[in-house]
Design a protein around this motif. Structure first.
Motif, PDB file in Angstrom:
ATOM      1  N   ASP A   1       0.952  -1.518  -0.071  1.00 48.35           N
ATOM      2  CA  ASP A   1       0.086  -0.080  -0.086  1.00 48.35           C
ATOM      3  C   ASP A   1       0.853   1.453   0.032  1.00 48.35           C
ATOM      4  O   ASP A   1       0.407   2.313  -0.871  1.00 48.35           O
ATOM      5  CB  ASP A   1      -0.995   0.153   1.273  1.00 48.35           C
ATOM      6  CG  ASP A   1      -1.778  -1.236   1.096  1.00 48.35           C
ATOM      7  OD1 ASP A   1      -2.129  -1.472   0.039  1.00 48.35           O
ATOM      8  OD2 ASP A   1      -2.528  -1.757   2.332  1.00 48.35           O
TER       9      ASP A   1
ATOM     10  N   SER B   1       2.457   1.654  -3.360  1.00 48.50           N
ATOM     11  CA  SER B   1       1.600   2.274  -4.300  1.00 48.50           C
ATOM     12  C   SER B   1       1.580   3.931  -4.369  1.00 48.50           C
ATOM     13  O   SER B   1       1.522   4.448  -5.535  1.00 48.50           O
ATOM     14  CB  SER B   1       0.076   1.630  -4.394  1.00 48.50           C
ATOM     15  OG  SER B   1       0.360   0.157  -4.528  1.00 48.50           O
ATOM     16  N   LYS B   2       1.168   4.178  -3.265  1.00 52.69           N
ATOM     17  CA  LYS B   2       1.150   5.833  -3.016  1.00 52.69           C
ATOM     18  C   LYS B   2       2.486   6.336  -3.483  1.00 52.69           C
ATOM     19  O   LYS B   2       2.536   7.679  -4.007  1.00 52.69           O
ATOM     20  CB  LYS B   2       0.769   6.225  -1.601  1.00 52.69           C
ATOM     21  CG  LYS B   2       0.760   7.520  -1.273  1.00 52.69           C
ATOM     22  CD  LYS B   2       0.245   7.969  -0.038  1.00 52.69           C
ATOM     23  CE  LYS B   2       0.331   9.189   0.337  1.00 52.69           C
ATOM     24  NZ  LYS B   2       1.485   9.959   0.074  1.00 52.69           N
TER      25      LYS B   2
END
Length: 647
Positions: free
Chosen positions: A211, A214-215
């Motif tokens: 996560d 991804s950012k």
């Protein structure tokens, strides 16, 4: 053999004296060693409870400590601060995890730690005194509480469970327990739970990292695009030259600087020519040679054209003032033009360098952003591939099995320690005993204690251990003389003492034999021996008279000997009177006194008239108290001559 000056005491240890002191206490040391050895063996065999170590071995798989990156990206990732999975991994913190409170309480029910009497002993029975105290309200009855049981279990795990990380990365978890089966069971439970917990933590961290990546990927992609646009815009606005153009400008600048140096040299040569023209009418060969030496470039065509000189130096003529002025003006103009051109090139170069530096900074920033982008893309792809893949976090090489032999106690080691401890304690007790007794064991110690040197040693072996009649002693002395005692006798004769005291600290029999030997060695003066110890065997000899309380024996082959007729009538006063009477008849009197201590009053009475003191000392039998008494007697009556003889 004479007195030596008192030497200052030092702190040196006489190893021979120390060894002799230990040897003299061999019985005490042996008994102490045997006692400690027996106690150690008894403890190891009948008292110490055997314990067993059960261990499991495993190694964490590669990559379990984090995300792996290709080798070409690992260094760049480190430079930009992005983790590449090079941390120490779970092996570094495994022991802290296993010995943490939460982990121990989590595995305790499955491992049966609360029910194990070795781990969690039952509450003890209350004795009669304890019952009275409880009844009186002074103390509380023992009760089992969850908090106390948990603390006992936690303390036991911290003390009995060990975690070792080997150099090759192999982790060993071991448990010490009085029951080998329980040791293996607890170890396997700990290892299984620890590996399962670490695997769960790794999966949770992987999902969180996906996560995060991804950012970060979106943010870095935007930064790369913005940096690329900034580079293009800056290059267009500043109209930056290409690398080839900058290289050509740099080469031209070098040529212009060389031309500037040449024109400055031309002006210097023209100044020298003007100086020559002011003093000379023609350019002679020596002057021409000097010009060529100082200014080699005047042979160049550019310089010769200024003065219309031919190529051959022989035809060079000295220019007049007009020619020199014209040449200087032309050279100065050309120099000024070159310097202006150089300044323009340098200004352009500085401007281009500043712009190039800014452009390079933008390009470096773009490189960094691209590197970060590549690293994050690689991490993202790796995490996406491995996400959801369930695998073991470690390779288990060996699970714990019940050991056959106990790990403790080590009976051989305990016995050896008991033996060594017994030797140390026994040696210490022996040294303390020797120090308290004050016995001196070596010749050096005796010599130092008496502040003198040894004149003769090992005389007891020469005389023999048995008591012999005087006539047999005399025959022995004549047949086999003692060289050291002969030297002592010669030294005594050189001092010409009237009265010689022979004072023993050990065997009175040896002292009597020493006195008899020294008396026989006197060839010139008439010598008498006063045996106050009664050790000279005059069996078969009849008294020839008496002197005071002493009987007189005139030996046919030896000196005259005086012995007490009745030891009960011997007193310091009567002995002193008798010896004083004997001294009127004989040139030298050797008085054999009783052992130092018991015969101190008699020795003190006779010392007032003595000129030499012969101390017969026994190594291992003479105490420091006896040597102190001998020195006190010597110093009190100022007996300047001293001889030391060792038994």
């Amino acid at each position: 053999m004479t007195d030596s000056p008192d030497a200052p005491l030092d702190d040196e240890i006489d190893l021979a004296e120390l060894f002799s002191a230990l040897l003299s206490n061999w019985l005490l040391i042996g008994a102490t060693t045997a006692l400690f050895s027996a106690a150690a063996i008894y403890y190891a065999v009948w008292v110490a409870e055997p314990t067993y170590d059960a261990g499991a071995k495993f190694a964490f798989e590669d990559g379990s400590g984090g995300i792996s990156l290709p080798s070409e990206l690992g260094g760049l990732a480190a430079l930009v601060g992005v983790s590449g999975g090079t941390s120490g991994g779970p092996a570094q913190t495994l022991e802290d995890r296993i010995k943490s409170r939460d982990f121990i309480l989590k595995i305790a029910p499955e491992a049966g730690l609360f029910e194990d009497p070795e781990v969690n002993p039952p509450v003890g029975q209350v004795g009669p005194v304890g019952a009275l105290l409880i009844a009186a309200g002074i103390s509380e009855p023992p009760t089992a509480s969850d908090a106390k049981e948990q603390m006992r279990v936690i303390d036991w795990v911290n003390e009995s469970v060990s975690v070792e990380l080997g150099e090759n990365g192999v982790v060993t978890v071991a448990t010490t327990h009085v029951d080998p089966h329980r040791a293996a069971e607890i170890t396997n439970t700990i290892v299984n739970h620890a590996l399962a917990t670490l695997l769960e933590d790794q999966e949770r961290k992987s999902r969180a990292q996906i996560d995060y990546l991804s950012k970060q990927l979106l943010d870095v992609q935007a930064d790369v695009e913005a940096t690329t646009a900034s580079i293009t815009e800056y290059a267009v606005e500043n109209d930056l030259a290409s690398d080839q153009e900058l290289a050509r400008a740099s080469a031209q600048l070098v040529l212009l600087r060389e031309q500037r140096d040449s024109f400055r040299s031309f002006l210097a040569a023209l100044d020298d020519l003007q100086a020559i023209a002011e003093k000379n009418d023609i350019l002679t060969a020596p002057l021409r040679q000097q010009l060529v030496t100082d200014h080699p470039f005047i042979r160049d065509a550019d310089f010769r054209r200024l003065l219309s000189w031919p190529s051959s130096p022989v035809n060079w003529v000295l220019p007049d003032a007009i020619q020199l002025a014209t040449a200087r003006d032309r050279t100065t103009q050309r120099l000024e033009e070159v310097e202006r051109t150089i300044n323009e090139f340098e200004e352009d170069a500085r401007r281009n360098a500043s712009a190039a530096a800014e452009l390079a900074a933008l390009e470096r920033e773009a490189t960094v952003q691209k590197t970060i982008y590549e690293v994050i893309v690689q991490q993202f792809e790796t995490q996406r591939i491995t996400d959801g893949f369930v695998a073991s976090i470690a390779d288990v090489y060996e699970m714990a099995v019940p050991p056959v032999q106990p790990s403790a106690p080590n009976n051989k080691l305990i016995a050896a320690l008991g033996l060594v401890l017994g030797l140390v304690v026994g040696s210490g007790l022996g040294i303390v005993r020797s120090m308290r007794r004050g016995v001196l064991h070596t010749a050096n110690a005796l010599s130092d204690a008496m502040n003198g040197r040894i004149g003769a040693d090992r005389v007891a072996k020469y005389f023999g251990g048995r008591r012999r009649p005087v006539d047999r002693r005399i025959a022995q002395f004549e047949k086999r003389p003692h060289n050291q005692l002969d030297e002592v006798a010669v030294e005594i004769a050189q001092g010409s003492p009237k009265r010689v005291l022979v004072l023993p600290t050990g065997s009175e029999q040896v002292a009597g034999a020493v006195g008899l030997y020294l008396a026989l060695s006197e060839e010139g003066p008439r010598c008498a021996v006063v045996d106050l110890t009664g050790t000279l065997d005059l069996k078969g000899a009849a008294p020839a008279g008496e002197e005071g309380s002493l009987d007189r024996f005139d030996l046919a082959s030896g000196p005259t000997v005086f012995k007490p007729a009745d030891k009960t009538r011997v007193s310091p006063f009567t002995i002193e009177q008798a010896v004083a009477g004997i001294e009127h008849e004989f040139d030298r009197v050797l008085v054999i006194c009783p052992r130092v201590g018991a015969g101190a009053p008699i020795a003190a009475a006779l010392a007032s008239g003595a000129q030499r003191l012969v101390s017969v000392l026994g190594a291992g039998r003479t105490t420091r108290q006896q040597t102190d008494r001998l020195k006190a007697l010597r110093d009190r009556f100022k007996i300047s001559q001293q001889t030391l003889i060792l038994e």
